[in-house]
Write a protein that holds these residues in place. Structure first.
Motif, mmCIF file in Angstrom:
data_model
loop_
_atom_site.group_PDB
_atom_site.id
_atom_site.type_symbol
_atom_site.label_atom_id
_atom_site.label_comp_id
_atom_site.label_asym_id
_atom_site.label_seq_id
_atom_site.Cartn_x
_atom_site.Cartn_y
_atom_site.Cartn_z
ATOM 1 N N THR A 11 37.693 40.041 39.633
ATOM 2 C CA THR A 11 38.183 38.874 40.381
ATOM 3 C C THR A 11 37.668 38.827 41.818
ATOM 4 O O THR A 11 37.950 37.874 42.545
ATOM 5 C CB THR A 11 39.738 38.878 40.421
ATOM 6 O OG1 THR A 11 40.161 40.132 40.984
ATOM 7 C CG2 THR A 11 40.340 38.726 39.035
ATOM 8 N N GLY A 12 36.911 39.836 42.234
ATOM 9 C CA GLY A 12 36.411 39.871 43.607
ATOM 10 C C GLY A 12 35.119 39.086 43.774
ATOM 11 O O GLY A 12 34.653 38.405 42.848
ATOM 12 N N SER A 13 34.554 39.216 44.957
ATOM 13 C CA SER A 13 33.322 38.495 45.282
ATOM 14 C C SER A 13 32.168 38.938 44.369
ATOM 15 O O SER A 13 31.485 38.106 43.759
ATOM 16 C CB SER A 13 33.020 38.754 46.763
ATOM 17 O OG SER A 13 31.710 38.430 47.077
ATOM 18 N N ILE A 14 31.955 40.251 44.244
ATOM 19 C CA ILE A 14 30.886 40.750 43.365
ATOM 20 C C ILE A 14 31.248 40.507 41.901
ATOM 21 O O ILE A 14 30.394 40.110 41.094
ATOM 22 C CB ILE A 14 30.652 42.270 43.595
ATOM 23 C CG1 ILE A 14 30.101 42.510 45.008
ATOM 24 C CG2 ILE A 14 29.721 42.849 42.542
ATOM 25 C CD1 ILE A 14 28.685 42.043 45.244
ATOM 26 N N ALA A 37 43.073 43.830 40.491
ATOM 27 C CA ALA A 37 44.266 44.415 41.105
ATOM 28 C C ALA A 37 45.478 43.520 40.859
ATOM 29 O O ALA A 37 46.387 43.886 40.111
ATOM 30 C CB ALA A 37 44.035 44.629 42.593
ATOM 31 N N ALA A 124 28.152 48.601 42.930
ATOM 32 C CA ALA A 124 28.394 47.814 44.148
ATOM 33 C C ALA A 124 29.354 48.597 45.044
ATOM 34 O O ALA A 124 29.263 48.567 46.261
ATOM 35 C CB ALA A 124 28.988 46.456 43.791
ATOM 36 N N GLU A 127 31.796 52.768 48.498
ATOM 37 C CA GLU A 127 32.744 53.787 48.962
ATOM 38 C C GLU A 127 32.858 54.927 47.945
ATOM 39 O O GLU A 127 33.055 56.083 48.334
ATOM 40 C CB GLU A 127 34.131 53.180 49.210
ATOM 41 C CG GLU A 127 34.186 52.120 50.323
ATOM 42 C CD GLU A 127 33.954 50.690 49.812
ATOM 43 O OE1 GLU A 127 33.545 50.523 48.636
ATOM 44 O OE2 GLU A 127 34.178 49.735 50.581
ATOM 45 N N GLY A 209 34.179 39.986 50.233
ATOM 46 C CA GLY A 209 35.573 40.386 50.343
ATOM 47 C C GLY A 209 35.916 40.750 51.781
ATOM 48 O O GLY A 209 35.028 40.974 52.604
HETATM 49 P P1 NAD Z 1 36.675 41.963 46.894
HETATM 50 O O1 NAD Z 1 37.794 42.356 47.755
HETATM 51 O O2 NAD Z 1 36.231 40.541 46.871
HETATM 52 O O3 NAD Z 1 36.981 42.395 45.380
HETATM 53 C C1 NAD Z 1 37.485 43.661 45.049
HETATM 54 C C2 NAD Z 1 37.872 43.733 43.577
HETATM 55 O O4 NAD Z 1 38.455 45.009 43.317
HETATM 56 C C3 NAD Z 1 38.912 42.692 43.167
HETATM 57 O O5 NAD Z 1 38.680 42.312 41.823
HETATM 58 C C4 NAD Z 1 40.228 43.458 43.261
HETATM 59 O O6 NAD Z 1 41.197 42.952 42.374
HETATM 60 C C5 NAD Z 1 39.795 44.851 42.841
HETATM 61 N N1 NAD Z 1 40.600 45.920 43.473
HETATM 62 C C6 NAD Z 1 40.879 46.049 44.798
HETATM 63 N N2 NAD Z 1 41.610 47.148 45.009
HETATM 64 C C7 NAD Z 1 41.805 47.737 43.802
HETATM 65 C C8 NAD Z 1 42.498 48.907 43.369
HETATM 66 N N3 NAD Z 1 43.160 49.700 44.233
HETATM 67 N N4 NAD Z 1 42.484 49.216 42.060
HETATM 68 C C9 NAD Z 1 41.827 48.427 41.182
HETATM 69 N N5 NAD Z 1 41.162 47.313 41.533
HETATM 70 C C10 NAD Z 1 41.152 46.963 42.824
HETATM 71 O O7 NAD Z 1 35.442 42.906 47.310
HETATM 72 P P2 NAD Z 1 33.886 42.629 47.125
HETATM 73 O O8 NAD Z 1 33.353 41.955 48.333
HETATM 74 O O9 NAD Z 1 33.606 42.042 45.794
HETATM 75 O O10 NAD Z 1 33.318 44.119 47.182
HETATM 76 C C11 NAD Z 1 33.442 45.009 46.089
HETATM 77 C C12 NAD Z 1 32.581 46.242 46.351
HETATM 78 O O11 NAD Z 1 31.210 45.834 46.389
HETATM 79 C C13 NAD Z 1 32.865 46.911 47.689
HETATM 80 O O12 NAD Z 1 32.716 48.292 47.564
HETATM 81 C C14 NAD Z 1 31.778 46.352 48.602
HETATM 82 O O13 NAD Z 1 31.431 47.243 49.646
HETATM 83 C C15 NAD Z 1 30.619 46.202 47.616
HETATM 84 N N6 NAD Z 1 29.637 45.178 48.016
HETATM 85 C C16 NAD Z 1 30.017 43.881 48.132
HETATM 86 C C17 NAD Z 1 29.097 42.914 48.516
HETATM 87 C C18 NAD Z 1 29.480 41.456 48.615
HETATM 88 O O14 NAD Z 1 28.609 40.625 48.883
HETATM 89 N N7 NAD Z 1 30.717 41.079 48.424
HETATM 90 C C19 NAD Z 1 27.782 43.293 48.784
HETATM 91 C C20 NAD Z 1 27.426 44.629 48.652
HETATM 92 C C21 NAD Z 1 28.368 45.565 48.256
#
Ligand code: NAD
Ligand code: MG
Length: 396
Positions: A11-14, A37, A124, A127, A209
Protein backbone atom coordinates in the motif's frame (compact mmCIF):
# COMPACT_ATOMS: atom_id res chain seq x y z
CA UNK A 1 5.55 -19.59 -16.67
CA UNK A 2 4.41 -16.45 -14.89
CA UNK A 3 6.61 -14.99 -12.13
CA UNK A 4 4.73 -15.31 -8.83
CA UNK A 5 5.17 -12.28 -6.60
CA UNK A 6 4.89 -11.32 -2.96
CA UNK A 7 4.75 -7.56 -2.45
CA UNK A 8 5.68 -6.53 1.10
CA UNK A 9 4.37 -3.04 1.81
CA UNK A 10 1.96 -3.07 -1.14
CA UNK A 11 0.00 0.00 0.00
CA UNK A 12 3.03 2.32 0.09
CA UNK A 13 4.61 4.46 -2.58
CA UNK A 14 6.90 1.68 -3.91
CA UNK A 15 4.21 -0.98 -3.36
CA UNK A 16 1.58 0.82 -5.45
CA UNK A 17 4.14 1.64 -8.17
CA UNK A 18 5.07 -2.06 -8.25
CA UNK A 19 1.44 -3.07 -8.71
CA UNK A 20 1.14 -0.46 -11.47
CA UNK A 21 3.99 -2.12 -13.40
CA UNK A 22 2.65 -5.61 -12.67
CA UNK A 23 -0.80 -4.65 -14.00
CA UNK A 24 0.80 -3.73 -17.33
CA UNK A 25 2.09 -7.29 -17.81
CA UNK A 26 -0.57 -9.82 -16.80
CA UNK A 27 1.13 -12.33 -19.09
CA UNK A 28 4.38 -12.16 -17.06
CA UNK A 29 3.50 -11.53 -13.44
CA UNK A 30 1.00 -12.84 -10.96
CA UNK A 31 0.47 -11.54 -7.40
CA UNK A 32 0.67 -14.36 -4.86
CA UNK A 33 0.64 -12.35 -1.61
CA UNK A 34 0.38 -8.74 -0.42
CA UNK A 35 1.19 -7.10 2.90
CA UNK A 36 0.46 -3.76 4.55
CA UNK A 37 0.42 -2.13 7.97
CA UNK A 38 -2.95 -0.40 8.47
CA UNK A 39 -4.57 0.63 5.18
CA UNK A 40 -7.43 -1.85 5.02
CA UNK A 41 -9.44 -0.08 2.29
CA UNK A 42 -6.55 0.10 -0.16
CA UNK A 43 -5.55 -3.48 0.61
CA UNK A 44 -9.13 -4.58 -0.08
CA UNK A 45 -9.07 -2.81 -3.45
CA UNK A 46 -5.71 -4.44 -4.28
CA UNK A 47 -7.10 -7.87 -3.36
CA UNK A 48 -10.08 -7.23 -5.63
CA UNK A 49 -7.82 -6.27 -8.52
CA UNK A 50 -4.99 -8.82 -8.16
CA UNK A 51 -6.71 -11.72 -6.35
CA UNK A 52 -3.69 -12.83 -4.28
CA UNK A 53 -3.80 -16.09 -2.31
CA UNK A 54 -2.74 -14.35 0.89
CA UNK A 55 -2.83 -10.93 2.51
CA UNK A 56 -1.04 -9.89 5.70
CA UNK A 57 -1.74 -6.86 7.92
CA UNK A 58 0.68 -5.69 10.61
CA UNK A 59 -1.83 -5.84 13.47
CA UNK A 60 -4.56 -8.26 14.40
CA UNK A 61 -7.44 -5.72 14.48
CA UNK A 62 -6.57 -4.63 10.93
CA UNK A 63 -6.25 -8.23 9.83
CA UNK A 64 -9.69 -9.07 11.21
CA UNK A 65 -11.22 -6.01 9.59
CA UNK A 66 -9.71 -7.02 6.24
CA UNK A 67 -10.90 -10.62 6.60
CA UNK A 68 -14.47 -9.39 7.24
CA UNK A 69 -14.37 -7.07 4.24
CA UNK A 70 -12.95 -9.76 1.96
CA UNK A 71 -15.75 -12.09 2.98
CA UNK A 72 -18.40 -9.39 2.54
CA UNK A 73 -17.11 -8.83 -0.99
CA UNK A 74 -16.87 -12.57 -1.76
CA UNK A 75 -13.14 -12.33 -2.43
CA UNK A 76 -11.06 -15.50 -2.14
CA UNK A 77 -7.91 -13.99 -0.54
CA UNK A 78 -7.00 -15.52 2.81
CA UNK A 79 -5.73 -13.28 5.62
CA UNK A 80 -2.72 -14.79 7.39
CA UNK A 81 -2.61 -14.06 11.12
CA UNK A 82 0.52 -15.95 12.16
CA UNK A 83 3.17 -14.00 14.05
CA UNK A 84 5.69 -14.86 11.33
CA UNK A 85 3.21 -14.28 8.49
CA UNK A 86 5.58 -11.93 6.64
CA UNK A 87 8.36 -14.52 6.71
CA UNK A 88 5.93 -17.14 5.43
CA UNK A 89 4.77 -15.12 2.40
CA UNK A 90 8.37 -14.05 1.67
CA UNK A 91 9.79 -17.57 1.63
CA UNK A 92 6.94 -19.89 0.53
CA UNK A 93 7.95 -22.40 -2.12
CA UNK A 94 5.28 -21.14 -4.53
CA UNK A 95 6.81 -17.64 -4.58
CA UNK A 96 9.45 -16.68 -7.16
CA UNK A 97 9.98 -12.99 -6.44
CA UNK A 98 9.67 -10.81 -3.35
CA UNK A 99 9.38 -7.03 -3.56
CA UNK A 100 10.68 -5.71 -0.22
CA UNK A 101 8.92 -2.34 0.10
CA UNK A 102 8.25 -2.10 3.83
CA UNK A 103 9.83 0.99 5.39
CA UNK A 104 12.34 0.57 8.20
CA UNK A 105 14.00 -2.28 10.07
CA UNK A 106 10.53 -3.89 10.37
CA UNK A 107 11.27 -5.32 6.92
CA UNK A 108 14.49 -7.11 7.90
CA UNK A 109 13.01 -10.46 9.01
CA UNK A 110 11.00 -11.10 5.81
CA UNK A 111 13.97 -9.96 3.68
CA UNK A 112 16.19 -12.50 5.40
CA UNK A 113 13.54 -15.19 4.99
CA UNK A 114 13.36 -14.47 1.25
CA UNK A 115 17.18 -14.42 1.00
CA UNK A 116 17.56 -17.74 2.81
CA UNK A 117 14.86 -19.31 0.63
CA UNK A 118 16.78 -18.31 -2.50
CA UNK A 119 14.17 -15.93 -3.90
CA UNK A 120 14.61 -13.19 -6.43
CA UNK A 121 14.65 -10.35 -3.92
CA UNK A 122 13.86 -6.82 -5.12
CA UNK A 123 15.19 -4.54 -2.42
CA UNK A 124 13.60 -1.12 -1.93
CA UNK A 125 13.71 -1.45 1.88
CA UNK A 126 17.23 -0.01 2.31
CA UNK A 127 16.97 0.10 6.13
CA UNK A 128 16.88 -3.72 6.18
CA UNK A 129 20.30 -3.88 4.51
CA UNK A 130 21.71 -1.01 6.59
CA UNK A 131 20.77 -2.97 9.75
CA UNK A 132 21.63 -6.44 8.46
CA UNK A 133 24.87 -5.51 6.68
CA UNK A 134 27.16 -8.46 6.06
CA UNK A 135 24.73 -10.83 7.82
CA UNK A 136 22.12 -9.90 5.17
CA UNK A 137 24.62 -10.36 2.30
CA UNK A 138 25.74 -13.71 3.73
CA UNK A 139 22.10 -14.90 3.85
CA UNK A 140 21.74 -13.93 0.18
CA UNK A 141 24.89 -15.87 -0.71
CA UNK A 142 24.05 -18.95 1.33
CA UNK A 143 20.44 -19.05 0.17
CA UNK A 144 21.46 -18.59 -3.47
CA UNK A 145 19.08 -15.61 -3.75
CA UNK A 146 19.22 -13.04 -6.54
CA UNK A 147 19.37 -9.61 -4.92
CA UNK A 148 18.31 -6.79 -7.24
CA UNK A 149 18.40 -3.17 -6.05
CA UNK A 150 15.29 -1.02 -6.50
CA UNK A 151 16.60 2.21 -4.97
CA UNK A 152 17.03 4.37 -8.10
CA UNK A 153 20.71 5.11 -7.39
CA UNK A 154 21.59 1.46 -6.82
CA UNK A 155 19.60 0.33 -9.83
CA UNK A 156 21.53 2.93 -11.86
CA UNK A 157 24.85 1.66 -10.47
CA UNK A 158 23.85 -1.94 -11.13
CA UNK A 159 22.95 -1.02 -14.71
CA UNK A 160 26.31 0.77 -15.11
CA UNK A 161 28.44 -2.09 -13.75
CA UNK A 162 29.88 -4.97 -15.81
CA UNK A 163 27.61 -8.02 -15.88
CA UNK A 164 29.93 -10.30 -13.94
CA UNK A 165 30.18 -9.25 -10.26
CA UNK A 166 33.50 -11.09 -10.01
CA UNK A 167 35.09 -8.36 -12.17
CA UNK A 168 33.57 -5.31 -10.46
CA UNK A 169 36.32 -4.59 -7.98
CA UNK A 170 39.20 -4.97 -10.45
CA UNK A 171 37.62 -2.58 -12.92
CA UNK A 172 36.08 0.28 -11.02
CA UNK A 173 37.71 3.35 -9.54
CA UNK A 174 34.69 4.71 -7.71
CA UNK A 175 30.93 4.87 -7.54
CA UNK A 176 29.29 8.29 -7.66
CA UNK A 177 25.82 8.52 -6.13
CA UNK A 178 23.76 11.50 -7.22
CA UNK A 179 21.51 13.35 -4.77
CA UNK A 180 18.87 15.96 -5.56
CA UNK A 181 19.61 17.90 -2.37
CA UNK A 182 15.92 17.72 -1.46
CA UNK A 183 13.66 20.65 -0.59
CA UNK A 184 16.25 22.56 1.49
CA UNK A 185 19.27 22.55 -0.84
CA UNK A 186 19.34 26.34 -0.93
CA UNK A 187 17.97 27.05 2.52
CA UNK A 188 20.11 28.91 5.07
CA UNK A 189 21.32 26.25 7.57
CA UNK A 190 20.42 28.38 10.61
CA UNK A 191 16.74 28.46 9.52
CA UNK A 192 16.38 24.66 9.38
CA UNK A 193 15.17 24.66 12.98
CA UNK A 194 11.84 26.13 11.77
CA UNK A 195 11.08 23.45 9.16
CA UNK A 196 7.67 21.75 9.53
CA UNK A 197 6.92 18.09 8.64
CA UNK A 198 4.80 19.29 5.69
CA UNK A 199 7.71 21.30 4.27
CA UNK A 200 10.15 18.43 4.82
CA UNK A 201 7.86 15.98 3.01
CA UNK A 202 7.45 18.19 -0.08
CA UNK A 203 10.25 16.79 -2.25
CA UNK A 204 10.90 18.75 -5.47
CA UNK A 205 11.43 15.73 -7.79
CA UNK A 206 10.04 12.55 -6.21
CA UNK A 207 6.76 11.64 -4.52
CA UNK A 208 7.55 9.17 -1.72
CA UNK A 209 6.53 7.92 1.73
CA UNK A 210 6.94 10.33 4.65
CA UNK A 211 9.95 8.68 6.29
CA UNK A 212 12.12 8.64 3.18
CA UNK A 213 10.94 12.18 2.34
CA UNK A 214 12.28 13.47 5.67
CA UNK A 215 15.47 11.45 5.09
CA UNK A 216 15.85 13.18 1.72
CA UNK A 217 15.42 16.57 3.36
CA UNK A 218 18.21 15.84 5.91
CA UNK A 219 20.21 13.84 3.32
CA UNK A 220 20.24 10.94 5.78
CA UNK A 221 18.66 9.11 2.86
CA UNK A 222 21.95 9.51 0.97
CA UNK A 223 23.88 8.38 4.05
CA UNK A 224 21.74 5.21 4.17
CA UNK A 225 22.32 4.79 0.43
CA UNK A 226 26.11 5.05 0.79
CA UNK A 227 25.94 2.25 3.37
CA UNK A 228 23.55 0.29 1.12
CA UNK A 229 26.00 0.64 -1.81
CA UNK A 230 28.92 -0.48 0.32
CA UNK A 231 27.16 -3.74 1.19
CA UNK A 232 25.53 -4.34 -2.21
CA UNK A 233 28.58 -3.79 -4.37
CA UNK A 234 31.41 -4.65 -1.94
CA UNK A 235 33.45 -1.50 -2.66
CA UNK A 236 35.52 0.27 0.00
CA UNK A 237 33.76 3.25 1.67
CA UNK A 238 36.45 5.55 0.23
CA UNK A 239 35.31 4.52 -3.27
CA UNK A 240 31.84 5.94 -2.64
CA UNK A 241 31.24 9.58 -3.45
CA UNK A 242 28.12 11.75 -3.40
CA UNK A 243 27.46 14.66 -5.75
CA UNK A 244 24.40 16.92 -5.69
CA UNK A 245 22.54 16.97 -8.99
CA UNK A 246 19.31 18.92 -8.48
CA UNK A 247 17.57 17.81 -11.70
CA UNK A 248 17.57 14.06 -10.81
CA UNK A 249 18.22 13.05 -14.42
CA UNK A 250 21.44 11.09 -13.83
CA UNK A 251 20.51 8.50 -11.22
CA UNK A 252 24.13 7.54 -10.39
CA UNK A 253 27.38 6.59 -12.14
CA UNK A 254 30.37 4.29 -12.09
CA UNK A 255 33.85 5.63 -12.80
CA UNK A 256 36.20 3.00 -14.15
CA UNK A 257 39.98 2.74 -13.71
CA UNK A 258 40.57 4.26 -17.15
CA UNK A 259 38.45 7.28 -16.06
CA UNK A 260 35.57 6.31 -18.31
CA UNK A 261 32.27 7.09 -16.57
CA UNK A 262 29.09 5.09 -17.20
CA UNK A 263 25.81 6.62 -16.00
CA UNK A 264 22.13 5.74 -16.13
CA UNK A 265 19.62 8.47 -16.97
CA UNK A 266 15.85 8.76 -17.01
CA UNK A 267 12.87 10.70 -15.74
CA UNK A 268 12.48 10.48 -11.94
CA UNK A 269 9.91 7.67 -11.87
CA UNK A 270 10.41 4.67 -9.58
CA UNK A 271 8.55 2.45 -12.05
CA UNK A 272 11.79 2.38 -14.12
CA UNK A 273 13.98 0.64 -11.50
CA UNK A 274 10.97 -1.46 -10.42
CA UNK A 275 10.35 -2.69 -13.98
CA UNK A 276 14.07 -3.39 -14.35
CA UNK A 277 14.15 -5.45 -11.16
CA UNK A 278 11.03 -7.35 -12.19
CA UNK A 279 12.23 -8.16 -15.70
CA UNK A 280 16.05 -8.31 -15.36
CA UNK A 281 17.98 -9.28 -17.44
CA UNK A 282 15.22 -8.40 -19.90
CA UNK A 283 13.42 -5.07 -20.18
CA UNK A 284 9.68 -4.42 -20.13
CA UNK A 285 7.52 -1.30 -20.42
CA UNK A 286 7.38 0.60 -17.11
CA UNK A 287 4.77 3.26 -17.85
CA UNK A 288 7.35 6.03 -17.33
CA UNK A 289 7.58 8.85 -19.84
CA UNK A 290 10.71 9.35 -21.92
CA UNK A 291 13.40 11.81 -21.02
CA UNK A 292 12.99 14.86 -23.26
CA UNK A 293 16.54 16.02 -24.01
CA UNK A 294 15.28 19.05 -25.93
CA UNK A 295 13.35 20.26 -22.90
CA UNK A 296 16.28 19.70 -20.51
CA UNK A 297 17.74 23.13 -19.97
CA UNK A 298 20.77 22.02 -17.97
CA UNK A 299 22.29 19.35 -15.80
CA UNK A 300 24.17 20.89 -12.88
CA UNK A 301 26.32 19.49 -10.09
CA UNK A 302 27.38 20.75 -6.64
CA UNK A 303 30.06 19.34 -4.36
CA UNK A 304 29.06 18.46 -0.80
CA UNK A 305 32.06 20.51 0.38
CA UNK A 306 30.61 23.61 -1.32
CA UNK A 307 27.57 25.93 -0.93
CA UNK A 308 27.38 25.28 2.83
CA UNK A 309 26.11 21.74 2.18
CA UNK A 310 28.33 20.15 4.85
CA UNK A 311 26.71 22.43 7.44
CA UNK A 312 23.22 22.04 5.98
CA UNK A 313 23.42 18.24 5.81
CA UNK A 314 25.63 17.12 8.74
CA UNK A 315 24.10 13.62 8.73
CA UNK A 316 25.64 12.62 5.40
CA UNK A 317 29.16 12.18 6.85
CA UNK A 318 27.76 9.71 9.42
CA UNK A 319 27.67 7.05 6.67
CA UNK A 320 31.46 6.92 6.36
CA UNK A 321 31.91 7.33 10.13
CA UNK A 322 29.59 4.38 10.81
CA UNK A 323 31.26 2.22 8.14
CA UNK A 324 34.67 2.90 9.74
CA UNK A 325 33.37 1.93 13.21
CA UNK A 326 32.79 -1.67 14.46
CA UNK A 327 30.19 -3.80 12.63
CA UNK A 328 26.70 -2.99 13.90
CA UNK A 329 27.26 0.77 13.96
CA UNK A 330 25.17 1.16 10.80
CA UNK A 331 22.33 -0.60 12.67
CA UNK A 332 22.65 1.91 15.53
CA UNK A 333 22.57 4.82 13.09
CA UNK A 334 19.51 3.43 11.34
CA UNK A 335 17.59 2.81 14.57
CA UNK A 336 18.42 6.29 15.88
CA UNK A 337 17.28 7.82 12.62
CA UNK A 338 13.98 5.90 12.54
CA UNK A 339 13.23 7.14 16.06
CA UNK A 340 14.31 10.74 15.43
CA UNK A 341 12.38 11.02 12.16
CA UNK A 342 9.25 9.63 13.82
CA UNK A 343 9.69 12.13 16.68
CA UNK A 344 10.04 14.96 14.16
CA UNK A 345 6.96 13.85 12.19
CA UNK A 346 5.02 13.70 15.48
CA UNK A 347 6.24 17.27 16.17
CA UNK A 348 8.06 16.17 19.33
CA UNK A 349 11.46 17.44 18.18
CA UNK A 350 12.63 20.06 15.67
CA UNK A 351 14.02 19.24 12.23
CA UNK A 352 17.60 20.17 13.19
CA UNK A 353 17.33 17.95 16.27
CA UNK A 354 17.06 14.79 14.14
CA UNK A 355 20.84 14.95 13.74
CA UNK A 356 21.36 15.62 17.47
CA UNK A 357 19.40 12.49 18.41
CA UNK A 358 21.33 10.42 15.87
CA UNK A 359 24.69 11.67 17.16
CA UNK A 360 23.75 11.26 20.82
CA UNK A 361 22.68 7.66 20.14
CA UNK A 362 25.88 6.80 18.26
CA UNK A 363 27.87 8.19 21.18
CA UNK A 364 25.91 6.40 23.90
CA UNK A 365 25.40 2.87 22.57
CA UNK A 366 28.37 0.61 23.35
CA UNK A 367 29.74 -1.28 20.35
CA UNK A 368 31.74 -4.44 20.16
CA UNK A 369 31.32 -5.56 16.55
CA UNK A 370 27.97 -7.34 16.17
CA UNK A 371 28.25 -10.09 13.60
CA UNK A 372 25.15 -12.22 14.23
CA UNK A 373 21.50 -11.51 13.55
CA UNK A 374 20.61 -11.85 17.24
CA UNK A 375 23.30 -9.33 18.19
CA UNK A 376 22.14 -6.88 15.51
CA UNK A 377 18.50 -7.13 16.59
CA UNK A 378 19.50 -6.54 20.22
CA UNK A 379 21.56 -3.54 19.13
CA UNK A 380 18.62 -2.20 17.11
CA UNK A 381 16.37 -2.46 20.16
CA UNK A 382 18.88 -0.87 22.53
CA UNK A 383 19.56 1.97 20.07
CA UNK A 384 15.84 2.72 19.81
CA UNK A 385 15.63 2.94 23.60
CA UNK A 386 18.60 5.29 23.79
CA UNK A 387 17.31 7.42 20.88
CA UNK A 388 13.85 7.70 22.50
CA UNK A 389 15.53 9.00 25.66
CA UNK A 390 17.58 11.50 23.67
CA UNK A 391 14.47 12.72 21.83
CA UNK A 392 12.60 12.97 25.11
CA UNK A 393 15.36 15.07 26.66
CA UNK A 394 15.29 17.47 23.70
CA UNK A 395 11.50 17.70 23.74
CA UNK A 396 11.46 18.53 27.44
P1 NAD B 1 5.60 4.14 2.40
O1 NAD B 1 5.53 4.69 3.75
O2 NAD B 1 4.88 4.82 1.29
O3 NAD B 1 5.12 2.61 2.41
C1 NAD B 1 5.56 1.69 3.38
C2 NAD B 1 4.80 0.38 3.28
O4 NAD B 1 5.23 -0.48 4.34
C3 NAD B 1 3.29 0.53 3.43
O5 NAD B 1 2.64 -0.45 2.64
C4 NAD B 1 3.06 0.23 4.91
O6 NAD B 1 1.77 -0.29 5.15
C5 NAD B 1 4.12 -0.82 5.17
N1 NAD B 1 4.62 -0.80 6.57
C6 NAD B 1 5.05 0.29 7.26
N2 NAD B 1 5.45 -0.08 8.48
C7 NAD B 1 5.27 -1.42 8.58
C8 NAD B 1 5.49 -2.37 9.62
N3 NAD B 1 5.97 -2.02 10.82
N4 NAD B 1 5.20 -3.66 9.37
C9 NAD B 1 4.71 -4.04 8.17
N5 NAD B 1 4.48 -3.18 7.16
C10 NAD B 1 4.75 -1.88 7.36
O7 NAD B 1 7.16 4.04 2.04
P2 NAD B 1 7.85 4.02 0.60
O8 NAD B 1 8.18 5.40 0.19
O9 NAD B 1 7.09 3.15 -0.33
O10 NAD B 1 9.24 3.33 0.95
C11 NAD B 1 9.36 1.94 1.19
C12 NAD B 1 10.83 1.56 1.23
O11 NAD B 1 11.40 1.80 -0.06
C13 NAD B 1 11.65 2.39 2.22
O12 NAD B 1 12.64 1.60 2.79
C14 NAD B 1 12.28 3.47 1.33
O13 NAD B 1 13.51 3.93 1.84
C15 NAD B 1 12.49 2.69 0.04
N6 NAD B 1 12.54 3.54 -1.16
C16 NAD B 1 11.45 4.28 -1.51
C17 NAD B 1 11.50 5.10 -2.63
C18 NAD B 1 10.29 5.90 -3.07
O14 NAD B 1 10.35 6.55 -4.12
N7 NAD B 1 9.21 5.92 -2.34
C19 NAD B 1 12.66 5.15 -3.40
C20 NAD B 1 13.75 4.37 -3.02
C21 NAD B 1 13.67 3.56 -1.90
MG1 MG C 1 17.32 6.51 -3.66
Amino acid sequence: MKQRLTVLGSTGSIGTSTLDVVARHPDRFEIWALSAATQVDLMLAQCAQFRPRFAVMASEPHARLLADQLQANSLPTQVLLAKDALEIIASHKEVDTVMAAIVGAAGLAPCLAAARAGKRLLLANKEALVVGGQVFMEAVRQGGATLLPIDSEHSAIFQSLPEDPATWLQRIDKIILTASGGPFRQRAPDTLRDVTPEQACAHPNWSMGRKISVDSATMMNKALEVIEARYLFGVAPAQLEVVIHPQSVIHSMVQYRDMSVVAQLGTPDMRVPIAYGLSWPERVASGASALDFHALSAMTFEAISDHGHAERFPGLQLAWDALAAPAGTTAVLNAANEVSVAAFLAKRIRFDQIHHVNLATLEAVPLSGSDSLAALLALDLESRRVAEQAAHRLAA
